[in-house]
Design a protein around this motif. Structure first.
Motif, PDB file in Angstrom:
ATOM      1  N   THR A 139     -87.396   4.689 -29.992  1.00  0.00           N
ATOM      2  CA  THR A 139     -88.368   3.673 -29.594  1.00  0.00           C
ATOM      3  C   THR A 139     -88.312   2.459 -30.507  1.00  0.00           C
ATOM      4  OG1 THR A 139     -89.823   5.401 -28.721  1.00  0.00           O
ATOM      5  CG2 THR A 139     -90.809   3.253 -29.155  1.00  0.00           C
ATOM      6  N   CYS A 140     -88.228   2.691 -31.801  1.00  0.00           N
ATOM      7  CA  CYS A 140     -88.129   1.567 -32.748  1.00  0.00           C
ATOM      8  C   CYS A 140     -86.825   0.793 -32.563  1.00  0.00           C
ATOM      9  CB  CYS A 140     -88.241   2.089 -34.173  1.00  0.00           C
ATOM     10  SG  CYS A 140     -89.841   2.839 -34.580  1.00  0.00           S
ATOM     11  N   ILE A 141     -85.748   1.504 -32.261  1.00  0.00           N
ATOM     12  CA  ILE A 141     -84.457   0.832 -32.076  1.00  0.00           C
ATOM     13  C   ILE A 141     -84.472  -0.007 -30.803  1.00  0.00           C
ATOM     14  CG2 ILE A 141     -82.008   1.240 -31.672  1.00  0.00           C
ATOM     15  CD1 ILE A 141     -82.269   3.743 -33.423  1.00  0.00           C
ATOM     16  N   VAL A 142     -85.005   0.534 -29.717  1.00  0.00           N
ATOM     17  CA  VAL A 142     -85.065  -0.216 -28.457  1.00  0.00           C
ATOM     18  C   VAL A 142     -85.998  -1.411 -28.586  1.00  0.00           C
ATOM     19  CG1 VAL A 142     -85.776  -0.053 -26.047  1.00  0.00           C
ATOM     20  CG2 VAL A 142     -84.441   1.785 -27.062  1.00  0.00           C
ATOM     21  N   ALA A 143     -87.091  -1.245 -29.319  1.00  0.00           N
ATOM     22  CA  ALA A 143     -88.001  -2.372 -29.514  1.00  0.00           C
ATOM     23  C   ALA A 143     -87.324  -3.512 -30.270  1.00  0.00           C
ATOM     24  CB  ALA A 143     -89.251  -1.910 -30.265  1.00  0.00           C
ATOM     25  N   ARG A 144     -86.405  -3.174 -31.143  1.00  0.00           N
ATOM     26  CA  ARG A 144     -85.669  -4.216 -31.870  1.00  0.00           C
ATOM     27  C   ARG A 144     -84.747  -4.988 -30.932  1.00  0.00           C
ATOM     28  NH1 ARG A 144     -86.384  -7.152 -36.464  1.00  0.00           N
ATOM     29  NH2 ARG A 144     -84.383  -7.939 -37.210  1.00  0.00           N
ATOM     30  N   LEU A 145     -84.248  -4.344 -29.877  1.00  0.00           N
ATOM     31  CA  LEU A 145     -83.346  -5.000 -28.926  1.00  0.00           C
ATOM     32  C   LEU A 145     -84.086  -5.807 -27.869  1.00  0.00           C
ATOM     33  CD1 LEU A 145     -80.777  -2.133 -28.295  1.00  0.00           C
ATOM     34  CD2 LEU A 145     -80.412  -4.216 -29.615  1.00  0.00           C
ATOM     35  N   SER A 146     -85.379  -5.827 -27.882  1.00  0.00           N
ATOM     36  CA  SER A 146     -86.137  -6.550 -26.869  1.00  0.00           C
ATOM     37  C   SER A 146     -86.174  -8.049 -27.105  1.00  0.00           C
ATOM     38  CB  SER A 146     -87.577  -6.014 -26.813  1.00  0.00           C
ATOM     39  OG  SER A 146     -88.229  -6.214 -28.059  1.00  0.00           O
ATOM     40  N   LYS A 147     -85.639  -8.509 -28.207  1.00  0.00           N
ATOM     41  CA  LYS A 147     -85.637  -9.939 -28.505  1.00  0.00           C
ATOM     42  C   LYS A 147     -84.481 -10.626 -27.779  1.00  0.00           C
ATOM     43  CE  LYS A 147     -87.612  -9.293 -33.115  1.00  0.00           C
ATOM     44  NZ  LYS A 147     -87.438  -9.554 -34.555  1.00  0.00           N
ATOM     45  N   LYS A 148     -84.681 -11.913 -27.468  1.00  0.00           N
ATOM     46  CA  LYS A 148     -83.622 -12.679 -26.803  1.00  0.00           C
ATOM     47  C   LYS A 148     -82.554 -13.139 -27.783  1.00  0.00           C
ATOM     48  CE  LYS A 148     -84.627 -15.425 -23.465  1.00  0.00           C
ATOM     49  NZ  LYS A 148     -85.148 -16.541 -22.655  1.00  0.00           N
ATOM     50  N   SER A 149     -82.903 -13.188 -29.050  1.00  0.00           N
ATOM     51  CA  SER A 149     -81.921 -13.580 -30.063  1.00  0.00           C
ATOM     52  C   SER A 149     -81.052 -12.384 -30.436  1.00  0.00           C
ATOM     53  CB  SER A 149     -82.629 -14.133 -31.298  1.00  0.00           C
ATOM     54  OG  SER A 149     -83.503 -13.154 -31.845  1.00  0.00           O
ATOM     55  N   TRP A 150     -79.952 -12.690 -31.124  1.00  0.00           N
ATOM     56  CA  TRP A 150     -79.003 -11.641 -31.508  1.00  0.00           C
ATOM     57  C   TRP A 150     -78.571 -11.860 -32.948  1.00  0.00           C
ATOM     58  CZ3 TRP A 150     -78.074  -7.612 -28.394  1.00  0.00           C
ATOM     59  CH2 TRP A 150     -77.088  -6.709 -28.770  1.00  0.00           C
ATOM     60  N   ASP A 151     -78.546 -10.782 -33.723  1.00  0.00           N
ATOM     61  CA  ASP A 151     -78.144 -10.865 -35.122  1.00  0.00           C
ATOM     62  C   ASP A 151     -77.441  -9.572 -35.510  1.00  0.00           C
ATOM     63  OD1 ASP A 151     -80.279  -9.179 -34.989  1.00  0.00           O
ATOM     64  OD2 ASP A 151     -81.573 -10.298 -36.362  1.00  0.00           O
ATOM     65  N   GLU A 200     -59.963 -17.336 -20.641  1.00  0.00           N
ATOM     66  CA  GLU A 200     -60.871 -16.960 -21.721  1.00  0.00           C
ATOM     67  C   GLU A 200     -61.899 -15.956 -21.201  1.00  0.00           C
ATOM     68  OE1 GLU A 200     -62.641 -20.443 -23.223  1.00  0.00           O
ATOM     69  OE2 GLU A 200     -60.732 -21.381 -23.827  1.00  0.00           O
ATOM     70  N   PRO A 201     -62.094 -14.865 -21.931  1.00  0.00           N
ATOM     71  CA  PRO A 201     -63.126 -13.902 -21.512  1.00  0.00           C
ATOM     72  C   PRO A 201     -64.508 -14.489 -21.733  1.00  0.00           C
ATOM     73  CG  PRO A 201     -62.204 -13.249 -23.624  1.00  0.00           C
ATOM     74  CD  PRO A 201     -61.391 -14.427 -23.147  1.00  0.00           C
ATOM     75  N   PRO A 202     -65.510 -13.978 -21.060  1.00  0.00           N
ATOM     76  CA  PRO A 202     -66.868 -14.499 -21.270  1.00  0.00           C
ATOM     77  C   PRO A 202     -67.301 -14.280 -22.707  1.00  0.00           C
ATOM     78  CG  PRO A 202     -66.909 -12.489 -19.966  1.00  0.00           C
ATOM     79  CD  PRO A 202     -65.473 -12.908 -20.071  1.00  0.00           C
ATOM     80  N   PRO A 203     -68.054 -15.203 -23.241  1.00  0.00           N
ATOM     81  CA  PRO A 203     -68.455 -15.084 -24.651  1.00  0.00           C
ATOM     82  C   PRO A 203     -69.305 -13.835 -24.882  1.00  0.00           C
ATOM     83  CG  PRO A 203     -69.710 -16.805 -23.570  1.00  0.00           C
ATOM     84  CD  PRO A 203     -68.656 -16.386 -22.595  1.00  0.00           C
ATOM     85  N   SER A 204     -68.974 -13.123 -25.954  1.00  0.00           N
ATOM     86  CA  SER A 204     -69.706 -11.915 -26.335  1.00  0.00           C
ATOM     87  C   SER A 204     -69.891 -11.928 -27.847  1.00  0.00           C
ATOM     88  CB  SER A 204     -68.954 -10.650 -25.897  1.00  0.00           C
ATOM     89  OG  SER A 204     -69.615  -9.494 -26.336  1.00  0.00           O
ATOM     90  N   ILE A 205     -71.117 -11.927 -28.267  1.00  0.00           N
ATOM     91  CA  ILE A 205     -71.405 -11.967 -29.699  1.00  0.00           C
ATOM     92  C   ILE A 205     -71.625 -10.571 -30.265  1.00  0.00           C
ATOM     93  CG2 ILE A 205     -72.367 -14.284 -29.588  1.00  0.00           C
ATOM     94  CD1 ILE A 205     -75.130 -13.077 -29.481  1.00  0.00           C
ATOM     95  N   PHE A 206     -71.566  -9.566 -29.415  1.00  0.00           N
ATOM     96  CA  PHE A 206     -71.752  -8.197 -29.889  1.00  0.00           C
ATOM     97  C   PHE A 206     -70.466  -7.692 -30.535  1.00  0.00           C
ATOM     98  CE2 PHE A 206     -71.304  -3.613 -28.550  1.00  0.00           C
ATOM     99  CZ  PHE A 206     -71.986  -3.112 -29.649  1.00  0.00           C
ATOM    100  N   VAL A 207     -70.596  -7.187 -31.763  1.00  0.00           N
ATOM    101  CA  VAL A 207     -69.461  -6.651 -32.507  1.00  0.00           C
ATOM    102  C   VAL A 207     -69.558  -5.129 -32.453  1.00  0.00           C
ATOM    103  CG1 VAL A 207     -68.273  -6.570 -34.718  1.00  0.00           C
ATOM    104  CG2 VAL A 207     -69.467  -8.663 -34.010  1.00  0.00           C
TER     105      VAL A 207
END
Length: 820
Positions: free
Chosen positions: A414-426, A680-687
């Motif tokens: 639950t805490c991990i999913v709540a962290r992913l609810s933001k529109k920003s990415w870090d 070019e593939p679509p931009p993906s900021i997830f590592v």
């Protein structure tokens, strides 16, 4: 008969022994005269029982001797040895004749009065070395007035007993009626205290507490207090507060407050390091007996530390807190068992178990309690958004992947999913995503995956799809495609055995004397077989084997939630950034979709393709998600690819016309040729740490769709020649604008079409020929554009003027194609 000399008068005949009374104070004479002064004579010999006493022979002279009834021989013996019988004169003649009952009554009547013994020793509780000695402290506990009363009553009782001879001996003595008092006076209760034990400080010095604790009251005092009507108030006693094992000085370690409260920061941190390291070492060496050390280790991670002896909070250093949090993480990863600990029921608590089982239960419940406190502190730091937020999130992600089977898994996810609810990415978002992917990949039972999908579905719905598009990509790693690859019945995963016979058929075959697979079992044998199956089932549960049927049911529930989420994204009235991830998920799990939903799903995909173009959207809603031309082309290609993927599997049994999707694919080729980002593939900021493939580019999706369209669903079927010619012509036109890599792929695909359909060889020649119609390149219908009215003149241009040698060689090879 004449009397010789003076004869002894006979005593009066006494009454019956039961009625006879003897006066204790009167003295009997040696001879009892007859009443009225006359002698009584009785006929016959007097009985011995009627005599008052037995006469002593030989003490009244010869006259008496003559009438004593002794024989001459006895009289001679008495005269010879008479001196030796002189002791008979001292005997109590009255007492000899008294009965036994009368003797006992007289004994009780003349019983002496017992007086209470007076103890001259002082009371034990009345002496105190620290106080002055007084007369009352050495008293025996009985007042002087009571002594006077008892003495006077005792003397009065003596007089009454002596005067009254018929007093009952069982009567209560007067001194027994005097009330008893406790040994000490009422003032002694306050003085009866003991000295407190000394304490030893951390530096080894011994200090006296200087506080006295009241001693527990004795049983005599409790009885005396119950008789008194006035209740005395209890004296408040100050209890010495002692630190427990989690905070105080124990086993040679200084108290936590002393370590954290040191003035020097260097000494403070070094002392905390040493103590944390030693605590962790002892916990790992013997975890079953280290619950107190676990609590002590958790104390070092608190923001403010308070103890019973130090009620004022002491602020903890941030470095010490980090060290304690990381140390707890390492310890829990090592000592947490490989099973889930559940709470005991009331029935289990009431059962009598062995000592070993009791210790194990206590340790398990204590471990869960300490682990829960640790997770609560991590969650508090996660919500506080301070320096420890990133560390707390990292610890929670590590626990979610390392001890997924243990308690509080749902809280961690639950805490991990709540962290992913933001529109920003870090970076923290990458950490949470990798954690969820790890849970999905290493899931053996399906329960953790089901819980994570439920939480993601709820979070996206509450956020109204305003989340980052990378959130849904983690669902592509679910193990549904491999676990549910083979379909069985609705209730069972494995197919039912066809060779098994029912009990009725087996009994009928045995009655006819035919062999059966099921032998006849007696009632006792069936009972034994049932018990054996129960034991085998318990053994499977103990070995933690995953039941296939249970796992299939769990995966089915996960699949339902997954498709509900995907379909909700597809049917959203506005375009959302989650659409590409939803389309990829549907394309991947297309073989698991129920065939009854295919027609509705195809209609939804068609509506997405026909959605308004980016330039036609005139709404002024600032929150509306807007797409550019490249993104729109990507969305359309994804819809087309998803539609073909749905019908490439079990959808082959359906007779669904895909002409509209083929025409849309033909239409989209020219806009793609004008795009500069086709490679070019679509931009993906997830590592990702799993090395997954990058998202497909526009060119990849285009040729993937072309391959599906022109690949026969069943062997023997070939594509329509006019469709192949139209697509080949448009691909060569687009290759004039594409990069060398895209142009090469287009030439290779056109060559494959020419090899499949011999009619396309006519387009390789530039000579005049007779055809029907004129080629219409602006028409978006491959059937109406008349592709055979033209030729592949683009090959000549590519082999002569293209700057890339590979493209020139490929074009030259295709233009000189000859069928072998």
């Amino acid at each position: 008969m004449a009397l010789k000399g003076k004869k002894r008068t006979a005593p009066a005949a006494p009454a019956s022994s039961k009625k006879r009374k003897v006066q204790p104070s009167s003295k009997q004479p040696k001879s009892i005269p007859a009443r009225n002064g006359t002698k009584q004579s009785k006929k016959g010999k007097e009985k011995a029982s009627d005599r008052g006493y037995i006469e002593v022979p030989g003490i009244q002279g010869d006259a008496d001797t003559e009438d004593s009834g002794l024989s001459e021989e006895d009289a001679g013996f008495l005269e010879e040895f008479g001196e030796g019988a002189g002791f008979l004169n001292t005997l109590d003649r009255k007492g000899i004749s008294t009965s036994k009952k009368e003797t006992e009554r007289l004994k009780q009547l003349n019983k002496p009065i017992r007086k209470p013994k007076v103890d001259d020793l002082p009371s034990v509780d009345s002496h105190d070395e620290d106080e002055d000695e007084d007369e009352g402290s050495w008293s025996s506990g009985i007042d002087e007035d009571a002594d006077t009363i008892s003495q006077s009553s005792g003397s009065a009782s003596d007089q009454s007993l002596s005067s009254e001879n018929d007093l009952d001996s069982d009567a209560e003595m007067p001194y027994e009626r005097v009330p008893r008092k406790p040994q000490g006076s009422s003032d002694a209760k306050e003085d009866r205290q003991i000295q407190g034990l000394p304490i030893k400080s951390a530096d080894g010095r011994i200090h006296a507490t200087g506080k006295k604790i009241a001693a527990p009251p004795s049983s005599d005092e409790e009885d005396g207090d119950s008789d008194e009507s006035v209740e005395e108030e209890e004296i408040p006693v100050e209890v010495n507060k002692i630190d427990d094992v989690s905070t105080g000085a124990r086993f040679g370690r200084p108290a936590v407050v002393d370590v954290v409260g040191h003035k020097s920061r260097t000494v403070r941190i070094q002392g905390a390091k040493d103590q944390i390291a030693s605590i962790c070492q002892e916990i790992i060496a013997e975890p079953e007996n280290s619950l107190g050390l676990l609590r002590r280790l958790h104390t070092f991670s608190l923001e403010k530390i308070t103890t019973p002896s130090h009620p004022e909070p002491i602020v903890n250093d941030i470095i010490i807190r980090k060290l304690a949090i990381l140390s707890q993480l390492a310890v829990f990863k090592d000592i947490i068992p490989g099973y889930r600990i559940r709470s005991l029921t009331e029935k289990e608590k009431a059962e009598k178990v062995s000592q070993m089982v009791t210790r194990t239960r206590e340790w398990e419940q204590g471990l869960v309690s300490v682990y829960q406190n640790y997770l609560r502190s991590l969650e508090a730091e996660l919500k506080a958004k301070n320096e420890l937020t990133d560390l707390a999130l990292s610890c929670m992600c590590t626990l979610a992947t390392e001890v997924t089977h243990f308690n509080f898994r749902t809280n961690l996810v639950t805490c991990i999913v709540a962290r992913l609810s933001k529109k920003s990415w870090d970076e923290n978002s990458d950490l949470c995503m990798n954690t969820l992917i790890t849970i999905f990949r290493e899931d053996r039972t399906g329960v953790p995956s089901l819980e994570a999908v439920q939480l993601l579905n709820r979070m996206i719905k509450e956020r109204h799809f305003n989340v980052h598009p990378e959130v849904l990509t983690c669902l592509l790693h679910l193990r549904l495609k491999t676990e549910l690859n083979v379909r069985a019945s609705e209730s069972k995963v494995d197919k039912a055995e066809t060779g098994a016979q029912s009990k009725g058929k087996a009994a009928a075959r045995r009655a006819k004397g035919k062999p059966t697979e099921q032998p006849h079992l007696s009632k006792k044998a069936r009972k034994v077989l049932k018990e054996r199956k129960g034991i085998e089932r318990e053994m499977r549960d103990a070995e933690a084997e995953v039941d296939k049927e249970e796992r299939a049911n769990t995966h089915t529930e996960t699949l339902k939630l997954l498709f509900v989420l995907y379909f909700r994204v597809l049917k959203h009235p506005r375009p959302t950034p989650l659409l590409p991830a939803a389309l990829r998920g549907i394309s991947k799990f297309a073989h698991l979709i129920n065939i009854d939903f295919f027609k509705d799903l195809m209609q939804v995909l068609k509506d997405l393709i026909l959605r308004e173009a980016p330039g036609q959207d005139t709404s002024d809603d600032p929150e509306r998600f807007r797409v550019d031309a490249t993104t729109d082309i990507q969305y359309r290609l994804l819809c087309i690819v998803t539609a073909f993927e749905l019908l490439s599997g079990q959808g082959e049994a359906l007779n669904i016309d895909l002409t509209d999707f083929v025409n849309h694919l033909y239409t989209i080729i020219l806009p793609i040729s004008l795009s500069t980002q086709v490679d070019e593939p679509p931009p993906s900021i997830f590592v990702s740490k799993f090395g997954t493939s990058k998202p497909a580019s526009i060119t990849d999706m285009l040729f993937q769709a072309l391959t599906i369209v022109f690949s026969p669903r069943t062997s023997g079927n070939t594509a329509i020649h006019w469709r192949s010619a139209a697509f080949a012509k448009r691909l060569l036109i687009a290759s004039l604008h594409w990069s060398p890599s895209c142009a090469l792929r287009a030439l290779e695909f056109v060559e494959s079409l020419v090899a499949k359909d011999p009619k396309l060889e006519a387009l390789l020649s530039t000579e005049d020929r007779r055809v029907d119609g004129v080629y219409l390149p602006e028409v978006d219908d491959p059937q109406l554009c008349h592709p055979f009215g033209t030729s592949f003149w683009e090959l000549s241009h590519l082999k002569q003027h293209h700057y890339d040698s590979r493209v020139r060689e490929a074009a030259h090879s295709l233009s000189n194609y000859t069928r072998s």
